[in-house]
Design a protein around this motif. Structure first.
Motif, mmCIF file in Angstrom:
data_model
loop_
_atom_site.group_PDB
_atom_site.id
_atom_site.type_symbol
_atom_site.label_atom_id
_atom_site.label_comp_id
_atom_site.label_asym_id
_atom_site.label_seq_id
_atom_site.Cartn_x
_atom_site.Cartn_y
_atom_site.Cartn_z
ATOM 1 N N THR A 12 25.599 62.538 25.865
ATOM 2 C CA THR A 12 24.635 62.183 26.762
ATOM 3 C C THR A 12 25.378 61.060 28.000
ATOM 4 O O THR A 12 25.637 60.100 26.977
ATOM 5 C CB THR A 12 22.668 61.085 26.565
ATOM 6 O OG1 THR A 12 22.499 62.668 25.902
ATOM 7 C CG2 THR A 12 22.780 61.239 28.112
ATOM 8 N N ILE A 13 25.411 60.969 29.063
ATOM 9 C CA ILE A 13 25.931 60.376 29.358
ATOM 10 C C ILE A 13 25.357 59.881 30.664
ATOM 11 O O ILE A 13 24.588 60.077 31.536
ATOM 12 C CB ILE A 13 27.212 61.255 30.823
ATOM 13 C CG1 ILE A 13 28.380 62.251 29.984
ATOM 14 C CG2 ILE A 13 28.462 60.018 31.479
ATOM 15 C CD1 ILE A 13 29.075 61.269 29.091
ATOM 16 N N LEU A 14 25.075 57.992 30.554
ATOM 17 C CA LEU A 14 24.071 57.426 31.030
ATOM 18 C C LEU A 14 24.364 56.602 32.620
ATOM 19 O O LEU A 14 25.464 57.763 32.918
ATOM 20 C CB LEU A 14 23.723 56.571 30.814
ATOM 21 C CG LEU A 14 22.974 56.205 28.937
ATOM 22 C CD1 LEU A 14 22.577 55.221 28.755
ATOM 23 C CD2 LEU A 14 21.971 57.146 29.457
ATOM 24 N N PRO A 15 24.065 56.674 33.803
ATOM 25 C CA PRO A 15 24.165 56.685 34.593
ATOM 26 C C PRO A 15 24.804 55.330 34.542
ATOM 27 O O PRO A 15 24.589 54.107 34.175
ATOM 28 C CB PRO A 15 22.085 56.375 35.709
ATOM 29 C CG PRO A 15 21.671 56.831 34.857
ATOM 30 C CD PRO A 15 22.465 57.071 33.642
ATOM 31 N N GLY A 16 26.006 55.156 35.398
ATOM 32 C CA GLY A 16 27.205 54.120 35.826
ATOM 33 C C GLY A 16 27.868 53.677 34.873
ATOM 34 O O GLY A 16 28.509 52.813 34.321
ATOM 35 N N LYS A 17 27.840 54.714 33.253
ATOM 36 C CA LYS A 17 28.969 54.753 31.942
ATOM 37 C C LYS A 17 29.795 56.377 31.851
ATOM 38 O O LYS A 17 30.060 56.952 33.130
ATOM 39 C CB LYS A 17 27.707 54.850 31.135
ATOM 40 C CG LYS A 17 26.650 53.565 30.725
ATOM 41 C CD LYS A 17 27.621 52.378 30.689
ATOM 42 C CE LYS A 17 25.945 51.050 30.821
ATOM 43 N NZ LYS A 17 26.708 49.646 30.396
ATOM 44 N N GLY A 18 30.684 56.071 31.164
ATOM 45 C CA GLY A 18 31.836 56.594 31.209
ATOM 46 C C GLY A 18 31.521 56.909 29.439
ATOM 47 O O GLY A 18 31.370 55.905 28.616
ATOM 48 N N MET A 19 32.623 58.313 29.374
ATOM 49 C CA MET A 19 32.463 58.341 27.982
ATOM 50 C C MET A 19 34.040 59.549 27.606
ATOM 51 O O MET A 19 34.297 60.207 28.636
ATOM 52 C CB MET A 19 31.468 59.195 27.424
ATOM 53 C CG MET A 19 31.464 59.263 25.516
ATOM 54 S SD MET A 19 30.400 60.287 25.486
ATOM 55 C CE MET A 19 29.028 58.513 25.698
#
Length: 321
Positions: A12-19
């Motif tokens: 899951t990629i959260l808003p404002g986040k990177g992975m």
């Protein structure tokens, strides 16, 4: 578009986040995993999903360098939507400095792939199954093969008005209306309704600073145009885009009539007229020197930079006016 939960490869990629994710689909005979790093950055606000790929051919290094700089300068972090970067699609070809996949196949000729096919075909299948359905747009970076140095150009399908608009926004000096190659990544994405810009520039096993700059600024213009992030400040400091790109519908290769030492005398991107001197071919012993002349009016969009050519080698690619 990413689904409501913004899940990619099970994460899951959260808003404002990177992975940093890894596409892991196969092993070599040594037991070594084929893991392809995927860098995902999601903006805080909803928007389009842009896929940026390089290194489908493992020896096309300049595209890898362009995406590396996009990431290192944090240009891949949108305010709206999501940017998915795959700097090196063919990771093992990159390690071996080879165009092909480890099984000897050209990855860009096996799409959409098969779960029971060759190693390259299986990888293509998983890329199309796991990544492609999530995206709306794609910029795919390539270079010329071997010693052939391509002028900066975007390639799109003819009569695709939206891709033509994006190509003009990207700002390369040439827009080539090229049919998709059978079983290519671009063809597979187009069949899914995705909008694809294929950028060609430079040659394999080479990094050219001018090509890199153009590839970076083009990506920033596209992201700005799609409303993903405002790059107007950064773009003011970069080279301006070509205001009137030359649209190419047909082209012709000029091939060497003799084997020998090759001396091009025309600049890449130059406009030429039929009969103009483009270069010459000479033997190494001073016995002959033969002119190479333009066969038609047009622009030089690729020059073979090999100092030695064989009879029949492609040496100049001329876009016909």
């Amino acid at each position: 578009m990413l689904n409501k939960k913004n899940v990619l490869l099970g994460q899951t990629i959260l808003p404002g986040k990177g992975m940093l994710l890894n596409l892991d689909i196969a092993k070599l005979h040594t037991g070594t995993k084929i893991e392809v790093p995927i860098i995902v950055q999601r903006g805080k606000n909803p928007g389009p999903v842009l896929l940026i790929t390089g290194g489908i051919h493992g020896n096309e290094i300049n595209g890898v360098e362009i995406i590396r700089k996009l990431i290192s300068k944090k240009y891949n972090r949108p305010d709206y939507g999501t940017v998915i970067c795959i700097p090196v699609v063919n990771i093992f070809g990159f390690l071996n400095q080879s165009r092909q996949f480890p099984d000897g196949r050209d990855l860009n000729r096996v799409f959409p792939g098969s779960p029971r096919g060759s190693l390259a075909s299986r990888f293509a299948y998983h890329l199309m199954k796991e990544i492609a359905p999530k995206v709306d747009y794609c910029i795919d970076y390539h270079t010329g093969a071997e010693s052939r140095f391509n002028a900066p150009q975007t390639r799109i399908n003819k009569d695709d008005e939206q891709c033509m608009e994006l190509a003009k926004v990207f700002g390369a000096p040439f827009v080539v209306l090229a049919k998709t190659r059978e079983k290519s990544f671009r063809e597979a994405l187009a069949k899914m309704g995705k909008k694809v810009l294929l950028f060609e520039g430079g040659k394999s096993l080479d990094i050219n600073n001018q090509i890199t700059k153009m590839g970076i600024s083009g990506a920033l213009r596209v992201m700005d145009h799609l409303g993903m992030r405002n790059f107007k400040g950064e773009l003011k400091l970069m080279e301006a885009r070509s205001p009137h790109p030359v649209t190419i519908e047909s082209s012709q290769w000029i091939r060497a009539k003799y084997s020998g030492m090759f001396h091009p005398s025309i600049s890449l991107g130059s406009k030429v007229s039929k009969g103009d001197l483009l270069g010459n071919i000479s033997d190494p012993f001073g016995n002959f020197e033969r002119r190479v002349n333009a066969l038609n009016d047009g622009h030089i969009i690729c020059i073979n930079q090999s100092p030695i050519v064989n009879q029949g080698d492609a040496i100049f690619h001329v876009a016909q006016d």
